[in-house]
Design a protein around this motif. Structure first.
Motif: not given
Length: 109
Positions: A53-67, A86-98
């Motif tokens: 879930a964290a991996f896929w959230a990070g992948v989707f967050a890249l699209g959300w960031f771009s959107h 944008i802010v939430l997408a960055l939080v998702i990327i960081f939290a998923g990869n932390f």
């Protein structure tokens, strides 16, 4: 608060942003299914303890960031929602990869 809890909270907050953003549309069902449903499903998977879930959230967050960047740049009347995305997408990327970052850079004894 653990990284998983931050991830779940950010995913649910992003779904709420999408609901607030797209609910006033003439036909919100498809839009909400496309935008709000994926973060809710990912939050549910993370809540159940899915490792993917964290991996896929990070992948989707890249699209959300771009959107979010695209909308913030091109539609000034929707800029507030886009910046929240944008802010939430960055939080998702960081939290998923932390957890992986912490393991990678931990001191070896």
């Amino acid at each position: 608060m653990s990284a998983r809890q931050v991830l779940i909270a950010a995913l649910l907050a992003l779904a709420a942003v999408f609901v607030a953003w797209f609910a006033p549309q003439p036909s919100p069902r498809v839009t909400l299914a496309v935008f709000a449903l994926p973060p809710v499903l990912l939050a549910a998977a993370a809540l159940r303890g899915s490792r993917k879930a964290a991996f896929w959230a990070g992948v989707f967050a890249l699209g959300w960031f771009s959107h979010g960047v695209m909308v913030a740049w091109s539609r000034p009347e929707e800029r507030g929602h886009a910046i929240a995305e944008i802010v939430l997408a960055l939080v998702i990327i960081f939290a998923g990869n932390f957890p992986g970052l912490r393991a990678r850079f931990a001191r070896k004894r």
